[in-house]
Design a protein around this motif. Structure first.
Motif, PDB file in Angstrom:
ATOM      1  N   THR A 318       0.832  -1.207   0.000  1.00 22.86           N
ATOM      2  CA  THR A 318       0.000   0.000   0.000  1.00 22.86           C
ATOM      3  C   THR A 318       0.868   1.259   0.000  1.00 22.86           C
ATOM      4  N   ALA A 319       1.918   1.260   0.838  1.00 23.26           N
ATOM      5  CA  ALA A 319       2.800   2.427   0.914  1.00 23.26           C
ATOM      6  C   ALA A 319       3.503   2.653  -0.426  1.00 23.26           C
ATOM      7  N   VAL A 320       4.000   1.569  -1.006  1.00 22.43           N
ATOM      8  CA  VAL A 320       4.709   1.686  -2.284  1.00 22.43           C
ATOM      9  C   VAL A 320       3.756   2.147  -3.378  1.00 22.43           C
ATOM     10  N   ASN A 321       2.545   1.636  -3.344  1.00 22.69           N
ATOM     11  CA  ASN A 321       1.583   2.031  -4.374  1.00 22.69           C
ATOM     12  C   ASN A 321       1.157   3.485  -4.220  1.00 22.69           C
ATOM     13  N   ARG A 322       1.072   3.939  -2.967  1.00 18.14           N
ATOM     14  CA  ARG A 322       0.772   5.356  -2.709  1.00 18.14           C
ATOM     15  C   ARG A 322       1.853   6.229  -3.338  1.00 18.14           C
ATOM     16  N   LEU A 323       3.101   5.836  -3.072  1.00 18.27           N
ATOM     17  CA  LEU A 323       4.239   6.595  -3.593  1.00 18.27           C
ATOM     18  C   LEU A 323       4.199   6.606  -5.127  1.00 18.27           C
ATOM     19  N   ALA A 324       4.038   5.415  -5.710  1.00 21.84           N
ATOM     20  CA  ALA A 324       4.065   5.300  -7.175  1.00 21.84           C
ATOM     21  C   ALA A 324       2.924   6.078  -7.819  1.00 21.84           C
ATOM     22  N   SER A 325       1.730   5.994  -7.222  1.00 21.64           N
ATOM     23  CA  SER A 325       0.586   6.656  -7.856  1.00 21.64           C
ATOM     24  C   SER A 325       0.669   8.170  -7.711  1.00 21.64           C
ATOM     25  N   ARG A 418       2.528   1.256 -18.382  1.00 22.80           N
ATOM     26  CA  ARG A 418       2.424   1.853 -19.731  1.00 22.80           C
ATOM     27  C   ARG A 418       0.969   2.176 -20.086  1.00 22.80           C
ATOM     28  N   THR A 419       0.059   1.229 -19.708  1.00 19.90           N
ATOM     29  CA  THR A 419      -1.346   1.467 -20.083  1.00 19.90           C
ATOM     30  C   THR A 419      -2.000   2.534 -19.196  1.00 19.90           C
ATOM     31  N   MET A 420      -1.446   2.762 -17.999  1.00 18.50           N
ATOM     32  CA  MET A 420      -2.087   3.721 -17.097  1.00 18.50           C
ATOM     33  C   MET A 420      -1.516   5.127 -17.202  1.00 18.50           C
ATOM     34  N   THR A 421      -0.452   5.293 -17.975  1.00 20.57           N
ATOM     35  CA  THR A 421       0.167   6.623 -18.085  1.00 20.57           C
ATOM     36  C   THR A 421       0.286   7.022 -19.556  1.00 20.57           C
ATOM     37  N   ASP A 422       0.513   8.308 -19.770  1.00 21.35           N
ATOM     38  CA  ASP A 422       0.578   8.814 -21.150  1.00 21.35           C
ATOM     39  C   ASP A 422       1.991   8.853 -21.701  1.00 21.35           C
ATOM     40  N   THR A 423       2.967   8.938 -20.816  1.00 20.50           N
ATOM     41  CA  THR A 423       4.345   9.042 -21.311  1.00 20.50           C
ATOM     42  C   THR A 423       5.217   7.976 -20.662  1.00 20.50           C
ATOM     43  N   LYS A 424       6.346   7.718 -21.300  1.00 26.39           N
ATOM     44  CA  LYS A 424       7.274   6.730 -20.760  1.00 26.39           C
ATOM     45  C   LYS A 424       7.837   7.188 -19.415  1.00 26.39           C
ATOM     46  N   LYS A 425       8.024   8.493 -19.296  1.00 26.01           N
ATOM     47  CA  LYS A 425       8.594   9.035 -18.057  1.00 26.01           C
ATOM     48  C   LYS A 425       7.649   8.772 -16.873  1.00 26.01           C
ATOM     49  N   LEU A 426       6.361   9.010 -17.109  1.00 29.67           N
ATOM     50  CA  LEU A 426       5.389   8.756 -16.036  1.00 29.67           C
ATOM     51  C   LEU A 426       5.280   7.255 -15.762  1.00 29.67           C
ATOM     52  N   ALA A 427       5.399   6.460 -16.833  1.00 25.79           N
ATOM     53  CA  ALA A 427       5.339   5.004 -16.649  1.00 25.79           C
ATOM     54  C   ALA A 427       6.481   4.529 -15.756  1.00 25.79           C
ATOM     55  N   VAL A 428       7.660   5.119 -15.954  1.00 21.38           N
ATOM     56  CA  VAL A 428       8.812   4.744 -15.118  1.00 21.38           C
ATOM     57  C   VAL A 428       8.526   5.095 -13.657  1.00 21.38           C
ATOM     58  N   LYS A 429       7.902   6.252 -13.456  1.00 22.46           N
ATOM     59  CA  LYS A 429       7.593   6.672 -12.076  1.00 22.46           C
ATOM     60  C   LYS A 429       6.554   5.742 -11.429  1.00 22.46           C
ATOM     61  N   ALA A 430       5.596   5.274 -12.230  1.00 21.95           N
ATOM     62  CA  ALA A 430       4.577   4.356 -11.695  1.00 21.95           C
ATOM     63  C   ALA A 430       5.156   2.973 -11.439  1.00 21.95           C
ATOM     64  N   PHE A 431       6.139   2.608 -12.231  1.00 20.38           N
ATOM     65  CA  PHE A 431       6.686   1.246 -12.190  1.00 20.38           C
ATOM     66  C   PHE A 431       7.831   1.091 -11.179  1.00 20.38           C
ATOM     67  N   ALA A 432       8.718   2.100 -11.114  1.00 20.25           N
ATOM     68  CA  ALA A 432       9.971   1.949 -10.356  1.00 20.25           C
ATOM     69  C   ALA A 432       9.774   1.550  -8.880  1.00 20.25           C
TER      70      ALA A 432
END
Ligand code: SF4
Ligand code: SF4
Length: 452
Positions: A318-325, A418-432
């Motif tokens: 939950t904490a990690v997902n909060r951070l990522a989202s 990738r499917t939840m974000t518009d750019t690769k940069k945001l995808a990296v932030k959601a994924f990392a």
């Protein structure tokens, strides 16, 4: 107040998600097996008979778990590898054979036939909207708890108590509620199967809606599918025997991305699968040794440690997902559901590698010998593979297998990002952050296992 039927249509399936497949009912024998209504009855007569026989033999057989037929049948043969492999490769196919499902279908005929309280109501926990479907996460955690924390898996005399308790609940629920309510909302395996079916490479399914009203009213579209929440009662195939049935192939885990109505309750089940297998395996022991937990009497200490493993896992995610989202700007609840499911391979691969493959290599021959002899079939296979092969597997398990699980989870998580974000940069932030948690937790698990 919507009816059960209207509400249940929330989980209507998506036929367009299907992958390529072959029509198995072109084969006349397979068509007969899938569409003749007496076949499943005959199969269930056998599985129910073995179920009760195994309970009986657990009660009266040797107290040594390795030689007790009941113990071997339930935990050496049924749970792992048969049920586990079937869940991982062919979705919910186990339900076709399940003795408990057969008993549920039989007893509900004599019951009150009430509607099960449905899941339109949501309860918010940590901001996550849970429904009655989360009962299956709880029942799975509760059913797994006595296996190793109380010792059911290696104490034959406890096996009858364990199974008769679950059977009592199944019969009780079926005598009150209609349409296999136990299978849909209470069975400890049903939530797990809803998750594992998204990762299985095979699915057995009909092509089109059959026009047959689903026996569980789970769907608006009524057709057999070992994906989804279908309990494989075979009403679809037996009442529409001319309808084709396919064996479909798809990328394991692709369903997590294409699921049209993702359920947060299933993400919770995925996280509990991760918690009770690898995480509890390494965290449960140290927690139990702490002064606070260790001072608890009897099996309360391992039980508390087990609960800590589950709670810590969910809180960490939950904490990690909060951070990522918040970092990537994606919706917190949707990301909880999607990314939560992506962690399932970490638990599934752990139990597949340790319980199914490891168990088969170590004592698969012995398991088959005891099982077959218990049924009156003389069998004398070698007890297991050579110590060198077992040792090589154990080494590979920590150095390669667990990391393949990380790769599998990470690929799914990246696709979700990738499917939840518009750019690769945001995808990296959601994924990392999720990738860091997957790698970090697996590194700890692998290190602890390697040191044993
Ligand atoms: S849902 Fe559970 S009880 Fe019902 S048929 Fe499937 S495994 Fe058996
Ligand atoms: S086999 Fe058909 S009728 Fe039975 S639960 Fe599955 S979808 Fe419903």
């Amino acid at each position: 107040m919507p009816t059960e039927e209207q509400r249940s249509n929330q989980t209507a399936p998506d036929q367009q998600d299907s992958g390529a497949g072959i029509t198995i009912t072109n084969n006349r024998v397979i068509r007969f097996l899938l569409t003749n209504k007496n076949v499943q009855h005959a199969v269930n007569l056998i599985t129910v008979a073995i179920f009760f026989y195994a309970i009986y033999r657990a009660a009266v057989g040797p107290t040594d778990s390795a030689t007790n037929f009941g113990n071997v049948a339930f935990f050496g043969f049924w749970w792992a590898p048969v049920m586990l492999l079937s869940l991982l490769f062919v979705g919910r196919i186990w339900c076709y054979f399940c003795p408990m499902g057969a008993i549920v279908r039989f007893t509900q005929r004599f019951g009150l036939q009430r509607h099960f309280p449905m899941y339109t109501r949501k309860w918010f926990v940590l901001g996550i909207p849970l429904s009655v479907l989360s009962l299956t996460a709880l029942s799975f955690a509760m059913a797994r708890w006595p296996m190793y924390k109380v010792g059911v898996a290696y104490s034959p005399r406890l096996i009858p108590v364990y199974w008769l308790t679950i059977l009592g609940v199944a019969v009780g629920v079926s005598l009150v509620y209609q349409r296999q309510a136990f299978c849909r909302y209470v069975c400890p395996a049903t939530g797990v199967m809803s998750v594992t079916s998204k990762f299985s490479p095979l699915e057995i399914a009909q092509n089109t809606e059959t026009g047959v009203q689903c026996a569980t009213l789970e769907y608006k579209s009524d057709f057999l599918s070992t994906d989804r929440r279908c309990t494989a009662c075979m009403k679809c195939t037996t009442e529409q025997p001319d309808e084709d049935v396919e064996l479909r192939f798809r990328w394991p885990g692709a369903k997590v991305l294409t699921e049209r109505i993702p359920l947060v309750d299933e993400a919770l089940v995925a996280l509990i699968i991760w918690a009770v297998f690898p995480i509890d395996h390494v965290l449960g022991g140290p927690v139990e040794e702490t002064t606070l937990v260790g001072s608890l009497p009897g099996f309360l200490a391992p039980t508390a440690a087990y609960a800590v493993s589950i709670i810590a896992t969910i809180l960490a995610f939950t904490a990690v997902n909060r951070l990522a989202s918040s970092w990537s700007g994606i919706d917190w609840t949707t990301s909880f559901t999607k990314f939560g499911l992506a962690y399932a391979p970490l638990g599934l691969m752990f139990t597949l590698g340790s319980h199914a493959i490891g168990g088969l290599l170590e004592s698969g021959g012995q398991t088959l010998n005891v099982f077959a002899r218990g049924l009156g079939i003389p069998l004398s296979l070698p007890a297991g593979a050579s110590p060198a092969i077992v040792s090589a597997w154990n080494d590979f398990f920590v150095t390669g297998w667990l990391w393949l699980a990380v790769l599998w989870s990470a690929v799914i998580a990246w696709q979700i990002a990738r499917t939840m974000t518009d750019t690769k940069k945001l995808a990296v932030k959601a994924f990392a952050p999720h990738f860091a948690l997957m790698v970090g937790s697996t590194y700890v698990v692998a290190t602890v296992l390697a040191s044993h």
